[in-house]
Design an enzyme around this catalytic site. Structure first.
Site, mmCIF file in Angstrom:
data_model
loop_
_atom_site.group_PDB
_atom_site.id
_atom_site.type_symbol
_atom_site.label_atom_id
_atom_site.label_comp_id
_atom_site.label_asym_id
_atom_site.label_seq_id
_atom_site.Cartn_x
_atom_site.Cartn_y
_atom_site.Cartn_z
ATOM 1 N N GLN A 123 1.949 -27.012 -5.811
ATOM 2 C CA GLN A 123 3.297 -27.308 -6.916
ATOM 3 C C GLN A 123 3.078 -28.208 -8.010
ATOM 4 O O GLN A 123 3.968 -28.692 -8.395
ATOM 5 C CB GLN A 123 4.632 -27.258 -5.520
ATOM 6 C CG GLN A 123 5.169 -26.684 -4.630
ATOM 7 C CD GLN A 123 5.735 -27.149 -3.182
ATOM 8 O OE1 GLN A 123 6.246 -27.841 -3.636
ATOM 9 N NE2 GLN A 123 6.208 -26.625 -3.309
ATOM 10 N N HIS A 187 5.970 -31.144 -3.170
ATOM 11 C CA HIS A 187 6.863 -32.213 -3.302
ATOM 12 C C HIS A 187 6.729 -33.059 -3.943
ATOM 13 O O HIS A 187 6.775 -34.354 -3.610
ATOM 14 C CB HIS A 187 7.144 -31.817 -2.048
ATOM 15 C CG HIS A 187 7.724 -31.605 -1.406
ATOM 16 N ND1 HIS A 187 8.904 -31.681 0.243
ATOM 17 C CD2 HIS A 187 8.125 -30.109 -1.251
ATOM 18 C CE1 HIS A 187 9.108 -30.590 0.974
ATOM 19 N NE2 HIS A 187 8.733 -29.250 -0.028
#
Length: 410
Positions: A123, A187
């Site tokens: 991510q 995250h």
């Protein structure tokens, strides 16, 4: 991190105000609070009940003003952040580490170079971006990215100036790192906004894994926070925990999971945030200085395995409730409030990119409560990553698939 850094911002011993029933997959969800049909028709992942009417599955609304959406380019490469230049062009980040300039008609510049290396794994990558309010004179740009370090990866903030020929960033400098570093690749958070006083507010994720998750509650960790810093990366004056022993002075609020959207309400000036939950429990929060938004102590989501998160509770005194939540998830990302008069019924509505939901969310808000929800562009099959209102009053949205949409009155 040391255990003394773990706190519930008001008190560690607050009693429960509500306990949840047992988790049950495919349970019947709550209905819209006004009796009208909610836009979400799929079953919820749990039998968790909202704390107040309208906190989830609010009644659906439909735009009556004729509007049109068009794809002005499909040539972006995994765009992540979008913002305006004073001349009406758009500055867009691409996950792998490039910035591009785009006209409202979709004409793209070449990749802008001079950006410090990003770690695009998972991510991570080149994330949120904003230009200085005085960009016309100082050409300064601020951005968030995932940085690889010997001790792990961090959410980092950098700044630099756009060269006169607009081909490169000059004097790029990392001004802030959300520590501690961690070897995971999820995250990062990564949104950035600039308040009227010139402070940078940046969202950081808690890095996903069970080992880092508790740091969202730690005042001496930069993970799972909204941080508020000056343009040189130092803590802004007046931050709520600046005089608290053991606290990082840059912490503005805490208890966040993976916050990928930030926007200021155009009337109140308050900061609003979107946040990814686990399986269920995506949130919209109204951010207050020093407030604790509860993750991982309270949540309306469950683990991906189907088990409870922690004690499986949704409310605790001293921990903030989300203004709104979704179950099942839509994966809310970048967002903006609409202030244009081109579509009057949209004024002060919140627009949010939905990744897994593959649509653009419109939330109607009154007195800090959501009173209506609409799903736009749901048939496009695109993961909407960010949205902004252009200088021309239209909405511009980017998708993971490389599209730039223009949405405006017909």
């Amino acid at each position: 991190m040391k255990n003394h850094g773990l706190i519930l911002i008001a008190s560690i011993c607050f009693g429960l105000t509500s306990c949840s029933p047992d988790v049950a997959d495919n349970a019947n969800p709550p209905t819209g609070s006004t009796g009208s049909a909610a836009v979400e028709t799929n079953p919820a992942n749990s039998t968790y009940r909202p704390a107040f009417s309208g906190q989830t599955r609010i009644a659906g609304v439909s735009t009556t003003t004729p509007f049109t959406s068009s794809v002005v380019t499909e040539s972006l490469r995994s765009p992540w952040g979008i913002t305006n230049l004073p001349d009406g062009r758009l500055l867009i980040t691409e996950k792998a580490g490039s910035m591009r300039l785009a006209t409202p008609a979709g004409q793209l510049s070449g990749p802008i170079t001079g950006i410090p290396a990003v770690n695009p794994a998972g991510q991570g990558g080149l994330l949120g971006v904003r230009v200085d309010p005085a960009f016309s004179t100082n050409r300064m740009i601020y951005w968030v990215f995932s940085e690889a370090r010997p001790d792990g990866n961090v959410t980092a903030v950098a700044k630099g100036t756009l060269s006169p020929d607009e081909t490169r960033i000059e004097g790029a400098t990392v001004i802030y790192r959300a520590l501690p570093a961690y070897s995971g690749i999820a995250h990062y958070g990564g949104r950035l906004v600039i308040d009227p006083a010139g402070n940078l507010l940046v969202s950081t994720g808690e890095r996903s894994d069970l080992v880092t998750r508790p740091q969202a509650q730690s005042i001496n960790s930069g993970l799972g926070k909204i941080i508020r810093i000056n343009k040189d990366g130092t803590a802004s004056s007046g931050n709520p925990l600046a005089t608290t022993a053991g606290a990082l002075p840059e912490v503005y609020s805490l208890g966040l999971r993976n916050p990928q959207g930030l926007a200021f309400h155009p009337v109140t000036g308050e900061l609003w945030e979107s946040e990814h939950g686990p399986r269920g429990g995506d949130e919209i929060n109204r951010i207050q200085p020093g407030a604790n938004y509860g993750w991982p102590i309270i949540t309306y989501g469950i683990e991906y395995s189907g088990t409870r998160v922690g004690e499986g509770i949704q409310q605790r005194e001293g921990l903030e409730q989300p203004v709104y939540y979704w179950d099942p998830v839509i994966s809310p990302s970048g967002m903006t409030f609409y202030t244009s008069n081109r579509i009057p019924e949209w004024q002060n509505n919140l627009f949010i990119g939905s990744l897994s939901g593959m649509h653009l969310v419109r939330l109607v808000i009154a007195n800090n409560r959501v009173v209506g929800e609409e799903r736009l562009l749901a048939g496009e099959g695109q993961r909407f990553r960010d949205v902004t209102q252009g200088i021309d009053g239209a909405l511009y949205a980017i998708t993971d698939g490389g599209r730039l949409y223009r949405i405006d009155r017909r």
